[in-house]
Design an enzyme around this catalytic site. Structure first.
Site: not given
Ligand code: CS2
Ligand code: MG
Length: 402
Positions: A147, A159, A210, A212, A236, A262, A283, A339, A402
């Protein structure tokens, strides 16, 4: 057979983890992860005040019944706190059952579907050049999938950009730190990162990115389209998924594969995305989505639509979740990728485990159970420390995702 005792252990070997230990009257015990990044103590209370008193005296072999008891019995369904508490109990019970059977967990689930589990690592840097170097380091370590995230000029703390190599820990302040975001700048920048990566390393490795939750559906569609020449493994969290329909718009405009989940807690968060084939990878993971019992349900449903798994595996998911997820990944027929963010040596010492990394793959061991334990004397050395995820604001001060 009866559950005799159940305890929550909070430890902070570099970051906070909440772990549940369930003991039986036959000497066998099981371990489950209940960590909720930045909101850890709410799950501690949920377990200690509301779940553990009900568990004492129950038959630990009745995993499904205990899952339903905690889910239906609470009346208040779903949500990250409830589902993490259920996951912790569920994983500890699967650990107990597999230990009693003398089997590694993947065997109890139905046996191996593969030899090893392809993982992706996080390469990041403050600019394109640093990220390109970081991807090169992962390639040298044997990773097949990486990634890539980079600092975006003009955005404060974009991020995914960590401070050290191989480790990335966003929950790093006693109160949330404030980061920035600017979609225009990101859209101008991200395709350039992937152009440079493909120019440098070619197309032999899987590359992931990602978003995010930062883009609107239209912006995400635009990004997916611009990234098509670079053949990503996935894009993602391109847009927030509370409104699952939002992915329709992205899907109509781009063939870049999409991954999401996630922050999902149950199959209901993913139902429309899955049955309308709006994503390619789901995910959700063990700790976030109600343990092995519920994740199995989500994966089976996804399999009907040729959607594959891609379990979340950031550092806030403890080695207990990682180990359990690897057993799940070793079994699940529609596996996609896992991951894998490395934990620090202090965390590894608190949670002795038998999984190992080799040439871009993780391999589970054959220890009965999920293969992860907790060293309570080590854990006691690291008391809980408040740590929050950052927040994000646009240039004019508006709160963003975020
Ligand atoms: C992220 C994470 O791993 C990922 O894909 O989106 O770093 C996420 O920000 C954290 O798990 C938040 O606790
Ligand atoms: Mg993520």
């Amino acid at each position: 057979m009866k559950i005799q005792a159940a305890r929550v252990i909070v430890t902070c070997p570099g970051r906070n983890f909440v772990t549940l230990k369930i003991e039986t009257d036959q000497g066998v015990y099981g371990i489950g992860d209940a960590t909720l990044n930045g909101r850890e103590l709410s799950v501690v209370s949920y377990l200690e005040d509301h779940v553990l008193p009900c568990l004492i005296g129950m038959d630990p072999r009745r995993i499904e019944d205990i899952w339903q008891y905690l889910y239906r019995g609470a009346y208040w369904r779903r949500g990250p706190v409830t589902m993490r508490a259920i996951a912790a109990v569920d994983v500890a019970l699967w650990d107990i059952k597999a230990k009693m059977a003398g089997m590694p967990l993947y065997d109890l689930l139905g046996g191996r579907s593969r030899d090893g589990v392809m993982v992706y690592g996080h390469a990041n840097g403050s600019d394109i050049e640093e990220t390109v170097d970081a991807v090169g380091q992962y390639i040298d370590l044997g990773y097949k999938a990486i990634r890539a995230q980079a600092g975006v000029p003009g955005i404060k703390d974009a991020y995914g950009v960590g401070r050290g190599k191989l480790f990335y820990e966003p929950a790093d302040a006693a109160l949330p730190s404030v980061t920035g975001w600017d979609t225009r700048k990101a859209l101008n920048f991200v395709p350039k990162l992937f152009e440079k990566l493909r120019d440098t390393y070619g197309f032999d490795h899987h590359l992931l990115h990602d978003g995010h939750h930062r883009y609107t559906p239209q912006e995400a569609a635009n990004l997916g389209k611009m990234l098509e020449p670079y053949q990503l493994f996935w894009l993602e969290d391109a847009t927030p998924a509370e409104n699952q329909e939002a992915f329709k718009l992205i899907r109509q405009h781009t063939v870049t594969p999409l991954a999401v989940g996630e922050i999902f807690n149950t199959i209901w968060d993913a139902k429309d995305l899955i049955q309308n084939q709006l994503i390619d990878y789901i995910r959700c993971t063990i700790v976030g989505a109600g343990g092995v019992t519920h994740l199995r349900r989500i994966a089976d449903f996804a399999a009907l639509y040729q959607i594959r798994t891609g379990c979340h595996g950031a550092t806030d998911l403890s080695p207990v979740t990682m180990g359990t997820a690897l057993h799940f990944d070793t079994w699940v027929p529609n596996f996609g990728i896992q991951e894998y963010m490395r934990h620090t040596p202090e965390t590894d010492a608190v949670f002795p485990h038998d999984y190992r990394f080799e040439k871009g793959m993780l391999y589970v061991g054959d220890t009965p159970g999920h293969g992860v334990d907790i060293d309570e004397a080590e854990a006691a050395k690291y008391p809980y420390k408040p740590a929050y995820l950052p927040v994000a604001r646009l240039e004019d001060g508006t709160m963003w995702n975020w």
